[in-house]
Enzyme design. Structure first.
Site, PDB file in Angstrom:
ATOM      1  N   GLU A  10      -5.684  -1.933   5.513  1.00 12.65           N
ATOM      2  CA  GLU A  10      -4.600  -2.193   4.458  1.00 12.65           C
ATOM      3  C   GLU A  10      -3.336  -2.580   5.255  1.00 12.65           C
ATOM      4  O   GLU A  10      -2.656  -1.950   6.069  1.00 12.65           O
ATOM      5  CB  GLU A  10      -4.083  -1.181   3.633  1.00 12.65           C
ATOM      6  CG  GLU A  10      -3.023  -1.693   2.611  1.00 12.65           C
ATOM      7  CD  GLU A  10      -2.437  -0.436   1.699  1.00 12.65           C
ATOM      8  OE1 GLU A  10      -3.281   0.871   1.474  1.00 12.65           O
ATOM      9  OE2 GLU A  10      -1.328  -0.237   1.499  1.00 12.65           O
ATOM     10  N   ARG A  46       5.067  -6.037   4.039  1.00 11.99           N
ATOM     11  CA  ARG A  46       6.405  -5.700   4.220  1.00 11.99           C
ATOM     12  C   ARG A  46       7.182  -6.637   5.414  1.00 11.99           C
ATOM     13  O   ARG A  46       8.296  -6.367   5.596  1.00 11.99           O
ATOM     14  CB  ARG A  46       6.370  -4.187   4.556  1.00 11.99           C
ATOM     15  CG  ARG A  46       6.211  -3.278   3.596  1.00 11.99           C
ATOM     16  CD  ARG A  46       6.698  -1.919   3.961  1.00 11.99           C
ATOM     17  NE  ARG A  46       5.615  -0.887   3.780  1.00 11.99           N
ATOM     18  CZ  ARG A  46       5.810   0.373   4.185  1.00 11.99           C
ATOM     19  NH1 ARG A  46       6.668   0.595   4.789  1.00 11.99           N
ATOM     20  NH2 ARG A  46       4.708   0.991   4.202  1.00 11.99           N
ATOM     21  N   LYS A  65      -4.153   3.866  -6.613  1.00 14.23           N
ATOM     22  CA  LYS A  65      -3.320   4.497  -5.590  1.00 14.23           C
ATOM     23  C   LYS A  65      -2.567   5.665  -6.053  1.00 14.23           C
ATOM     24  O   LYS A  65      -1.859   5.276  -7.273  1.00 14.23           O
ATOM     25  CB  LYS A  65      -2.681   3.313  -4.786  1.00 14.23           C
ATOM     26  CG  LYS A  65      -1.497   3.892  -3.805  1.00 14.23           C
ATOM     27  CD  LYS A  65      -1.055   2.842  -2.864  1.00 14.23           C
ATOM     28  CE  LYS A  65      -0.054   3.368  -2.086  1.00 14.23           C
ATOM     29  NZ  LYS A  65       0.270   2.440  -0.965  1.00 14.23           N
TER      30      LYS A  65
HETATM   31  O1  ELE Z   1       3.823  -0.082   1.723  1.00  9.36           O
HETATM   32  C1  ELE Z   1       3.311   0.472   0.961  1.00  9.36           C
HETATM   33  O2  ELE Z   1       2.876  -0.256  -0.240  1.00  9.36           O
HETATM   34  C2  ELE Z   1       3.319   1.795   0.326  1.00  9.36           C
HETATM   35  O3  ELE Z   1       2.801   2.368  -0.530  1.00  9.36           O
HETATM   36  C3  ELE Z   1       3.729   3.025   1.567  1.00  9.36           C
HETATM   37  C4  ELE Z   1       2.529   3.279   2.237  1.00  9.36           C
HETATM   38  O4  ELE Z   1       1.518   3.849   1.465  1.00  9.36           O
HETATM   39  C5  ELE Z   1       3.037   4.270   3.215  1.00  9.36           C
HETATM   40  O5  ELE Z   1       3.895   3.771   4.057  1.00  9.36           O
HETATM   41  C6  ELE Z   1       1.999   4.964   4.008  1.00  9.36           C
HETATM   42  O6  ELE Z   1       2.344   6.301   3.826  1.00  9.36           O
HETATM   43  P1  ELE Z   1       2.582   7.079   5.184  1.00  9.36           P
HETATM   44  O7  ELE Z   1       1.318   7.488   5.886  1.00  9.36           O
HETATM   45  O8  ELE Z   1       3.466   8.146   4.995  1.00  9.36           O
HETATM   46  O9  ELE Z   1       3.305   6.109   6.501  1.00  9.36           O
END
Ligand code: ELE
Length: 216
Positions: A51, A55, A139
């Site tokens: 994924e 961003r 999700k």
């Molecule tokens: O960018 C997105 O659409 C999100 O939903 C955020 C991600 O799911 C998190 O950044 C992943 O989570 P971490 O493993 O805590 O880094």
């Protein structure tokens, strides 16, 4: 039952994102030149579903490059917030879409896109709203902050038909607890891509962490 992993090109039969792999790496690509070696390391480690979050400005080029140059990868777009991003991500080669939450406009666009998608939820009402519209794969975000495995266990009672990819705050220590739940198909996370490893282009370390994640 998990759908078979689609080979290269758009899958003829829609597949479930939840059936691709137990762990879906969530990638933030700052430099599109990193996308291919990073994806190769993840695939070599046993994590084919990747994924790429929208961003960063590099994300569409990263998706394009992975789709074109990394055999075995099933690249998707994350952080999909708007209908325009749905169109752009699919045009770049995204084969699945993930969003942190959901709106009517976004859901309509994702349904029309012709690729599997995981809209984000974190409450029972949000789950019910998606079930009403025929969406069962979601999700669960932000997984840890929203209540973690205890919350998902509670949802499984009244809403057993919903299936989740919990993401947010999950690491190798907690991923197995999520994966053991009947309503969890896979988990998302960024732990196999530590910032310092990516900055140093230490793809061997990324591959090692991916291999450990794939074995969970
Ligand atoms: O960018 C997105 O659409 C999100 O939903 C955020 C991600 O799911 C998190 O950044 C992943 O989570 P971490 O493993 O805590 O880094």
């Amino acid at each position: 039952m998990n759908a078979p992993l689609p080979s290269s090109g758009a899958p003829a039969v829609p597949f479930s994102v939840l059936g691709l792999a137990p762990v879906v790496p969530v990638v933030v690509v700052e430099d599109a030149a990193d996308a291919v070696p990073l994806a190769r390391a993840l695939v070599a480690g046993g994590l084919p579903a990747i994924e790429v979050t929208l961003r960063t400005p590099a994300a569409p080029d990263a998706i394009r490059a992975i789709a074109a140059e990394v055999p075995g990868a099933v690249v998707g777009a994350g952080t999909v917030l708007t209908p325009e991003q749905v169109t752009d991500a699919v045009a770049a080669g995204a084969r699945f879409l993930v969003s942190p939450g959901c709106t009517d406009a976004l859901l309509t666009a994702m349904r029309a896109a012709g690729v599997p998608f995981l809209p984000g939820v974190s409450t029972a009402s949000e789950v019910m709203a998606l079930l009403e519209r025929g969406v069962r794969d979601m999700k669960f975000f932000p997984a840890r902050a929203a209540g973690g495995t205890a919350y998902l266990k509670s949802l499984a009672g009244p809403l057993p038909q919903a299936r989740f990819c919990p993401t947010g705050g999950i690491g190798p220590e907690t991923a197995p607890e999520y994966l053991a739940l009947p309503n969890v198909g896979c988990v998302g996370g960024s732990w196999m891509l530590p910032e310092d490893a990516v900055a140093a282009r230490d793809w061997a370390r990324v591959e090692r962490l991916a291999r450990e994640a794939a074995a969970l």
